[in-house]
Design an enzyme around this catalytic site. Structure first.
Site, PDB file in Angstrom:
ATOM      1  CG  ASP A  79      11.133  -6.961  -2.735  1.00  0.00           C
ATOM      2  OD1 ASP A  79      11.289  -7.203  -3.941  1.00  0.00           O
ATOM      3  OD2 ASP A  79      10.062  -6.579  -2.247  1.00  0.00           O
ATOM      4  CG  ASP A 111       7.521  -7.450  -0.105  1.00  0.00           C
ATOM      5  OD1 ASP A 111       6.627  -7.067   0.676  1.00  0.00           O
ATOM      6  OD2 ASP A 111       7.319  -7.748  -1.295  1.00  0.00           O
ATOM      7  CE  LYS A 124      10.029  -4.180  -4.538  1.00  0.00           C
ATOM      8  NZ  LYS A 124       9.093  -5.262  -4.932  1.00  0.00           N
ATOM      9  NE  ARG A 140       2.549  -3.204  -8.433  1.00  0.00           N
ATOM     10  CZ  ARG A 140       1.930  -4.236  -9.003  1.00  0.00           C
ATOM     11  NH1 ARG A 140       0.844  -4.044  -9.728  1.00  0.00           N
ATOM     12  NH2 ARG A 140       2.413  -5.459  -8.855  1.00  0.00           N
ATOM     13  CD  GLU A 170       6.540  -4.445  -1.917  1.00  0.00           C
ATOM     14  OE1 GLU A 170       5.526  -5.136  -2.078  1.00  0.00           O
ATOM     15  OE2 GLU A 170       7.679  -4.806  -2.297  1.00  0.00           O
ATOM     16  CE  LYS A 215       6.323 -10.902  -0.583  1.00  0.00           C
ATOM     17  NZ  LYS A 215       5.692 -11.213  -1.874  1.00  0.00           N
TER      18      LYS A 215
END
Ligand code: BES
Ligand code: MN
Ligand code: ZN
Length: 498
Positions: free
Chosen positions: A290, A272, A267, A353, A351, A279
């Protein structure tokens, strides 16, 4: 600045001197490891003898305990030709393993690297296995590198030379190449997300591929459209920096293995923000981390290539920035992933996944024998396992067991969580095949893994959730804060057994 894998160009600043003696070593510092049992034989006995019994006296007086990671500096020791001896505790002799040695060596070099040192000797103990020595060498190379990439006044200084006394050159070379993979992963994570975005990550990967002899394929946004990678494109749409997929390939298997024995998947969300499911600032602050899964698989395959392991391996990373721009993907959007599976978006902060859905499908098409992915996927995994332990999730128990054994062998803590079929119910959607969150937040690390499982097409696969261990907000005795390079050593060890 990019010092990793300099050994491949013949630059040697970490060397072995199998014949050197502690008493005649000249340098700024000499590191020696002590167990709780006392001075015993080996390096400590040599230092003790040369200093007229100094270590034994300090042990008897209680000033030296040998407790795990205790560091005691003895300045200007008479009888030796170094400015200081650093005695590092290993704990109980029977508990010493590769992980202990890795962290103990890193603790020592991290302390010494607080200022510039031209030449540091480290005494390898003859009782260690090759694997243990390798991990100790790797630890020493990790400990002396910090996260001060952008500081005018540096906090860590890599030694001019590190000399492993009583070690074999081959083992020291391997240890230093393992550390290069770890330090590469750390640097990629520690860079400012304004410098490390999908395109620049892909360029870094290309540079590493050049240095280590790997093939690389970079898919830009046009290629992603042609490949129907709508999932990663959806996540990337809120950013003015378009997504990328990079595929690294190392063919060490001798040529007649057309399909990879191992596919690593990472990933790579380079920042993010959460997207429209924004967030809060506190949780967003560290979200440059991330892309740590992508960094880990890039570091691991680079080391695998540098070590010339006899495997055919690929590493595929999905690179996107999750932002809130005018074209950002929305709640309720239905995405048709590359595999054809439709995904209803319930939360734009789930996001990772979605990105991995397409990358796993691309990798599935390469027909690898096994797939291992690494992702900073869920806060829920940290709720379950804390900061230091990675979560394992699998559709193939033997593969997961092998990966866990590799992690144990190098001292990286992992713990498996269940994948009962019942969790599948939780990601069913009313309008699409699946939705990108479970029902409520309970079991969130598992429902995320269940989502990924839909895209591996029955190939033996293990998912590693590194949301906890990938990034340290505070320093530990053996490593500065920031990116940790978690799972690089495990993946390299795993590839050796493949
Ligand atoms: N990148 C985060 C997970 C994360 C959290 C990594 C903390 C490292 C530290 C991921 O994209 C995320 O936001 N997950 C959500 C999922 C939820 C919306 C279902 C989470 O864990 O809260
Ligand atoms: Mn998120
Ligand atoms: Zn994320």
């Amino acid at each position: 600045m990019t010092a990793e894998f300099a050994l491949l160009r013949g630059v040697r600043d970490v060397v072995a001197d199998p014949a050197a003696r502690p008493e005649s070593f000249e340098g700024d510092a000499l590191v020696v490891f002590l167990t709780e049992g006392g001075v015993g034989a080996g390096g400590c006995a040599d230092v003790d003898r040369a200093t007229g019994g100094l270590l034994a006296r300090l042990v008897a007086g209680g000033d030296l305990s040998g407790r795990r990671y205790e560091c005691v500096a003895l300045l200007a020791p008479a009888g030796l030709r170094v400015a200081q001896v650093l005695v590092v505790g290993l704990g109980r002799r029977e508990d010493v393993d590769a992980g202990t040695l890795h962290r103990a060596a890193a603790t020592a070099t991290r302390q010494l690297a607080s200022r510039a040192r031209a030449r540091v000797g480290i005494i390898a103990d003859g009782s260690w296995t090759t694997r243990q020595l390798e991990q100790a060498v790797a630890g020493a190379c990790v400990g002396m590198v910090g996260q001060d990439l952008y500081r005018a006044e540096k906090k860590r200084f890599r030694f001019g030379a590190t000399v492993w006394i009583g070690a074999s050159p081959e083992t020291v070379d391997r240890g230093s190449l393992i550390a290069d993979g770890v330090n590469l992963a750390r640097r990629l994570v520690n860079m400012s997300p304004d410098d490390m975005y999908p395109q620049t990550f892909a360029e870094e990967a290309a540079s590493v591929a050049g240095r280590t002899g790997m093939e690389i394929d970079i898919w830009d946004e046009d290629r992603l459209v042609r490949e129907r990678c709508n999932a990663i494109l959806a996540v990337g749409r809120g950013s003015h920096r378009p997504p990328r997929v990079a595929i690294l390939r190392y063919r060490g298997g001798g040529g007649n293995d057309e399909t990879p024995s191992l596919a690593l998947v990472g990933k790579g969300v380079t920042f993010d923000s959460g997207g429209l499911s924004l967030k809060p600032s506190d949780s967003m602050l560290t979200m440059k981390c991330d892309m740590a899964g992508a960094a880990a698989v890039t570091g691991a395959i680079a080391t695998i290539a540098a070590l010339k392991l006899p495997v055919h391996a690929v590493a595929a990373v999905g690179l996107a920035e999750n932002m809130t721009g005018p074209a950002a993907y929305k709640l309720g959007d239905v995405i048709t992933a590359r595999s054809g599976t439709t995904i209803e978006v319930h939360n734009t902060d789930a996001e990772g996944r979605i990105v991995l859905a397409d990358v796993l499908d691309v990798v599935k098409g390469l027909r690898p024998r096994r797939i291992v992915d690494a992702a900073t996927l869920t806060g829920a995994c940290m709720v379950a396992l804390g900061h230091d332990v990675a979560g394992l999730f699998t559709n193939d128990q033997p593969l997961c067991d092998e990966l866990a054994a590799a992690a144990r062998a190098v001292g990286e803590p992992v713990w498996q969580l269940p994948m009962y079929a019942d969790y599948d119910e939780q990601i069913k959607s009313e309008v699409a095949d699946i939705k990108n969150v479970g029902d409520g937040r309970w079991g969130g690390a598992i429902t995320a893994a269940k989502f990924l499982e839909r895209f591996v097409g029955g190939i033996p696969w293990t998912h590693v959730d590194i949301a906890g261990p990938a990034f340290a907000e505070k320093p530990r005795p053996w490593i500065d804060g920031g990116g940790t390079g978690a799972m690089v050593r495990t993946f390299v060890e795993f590839a050796r057994g493949t």
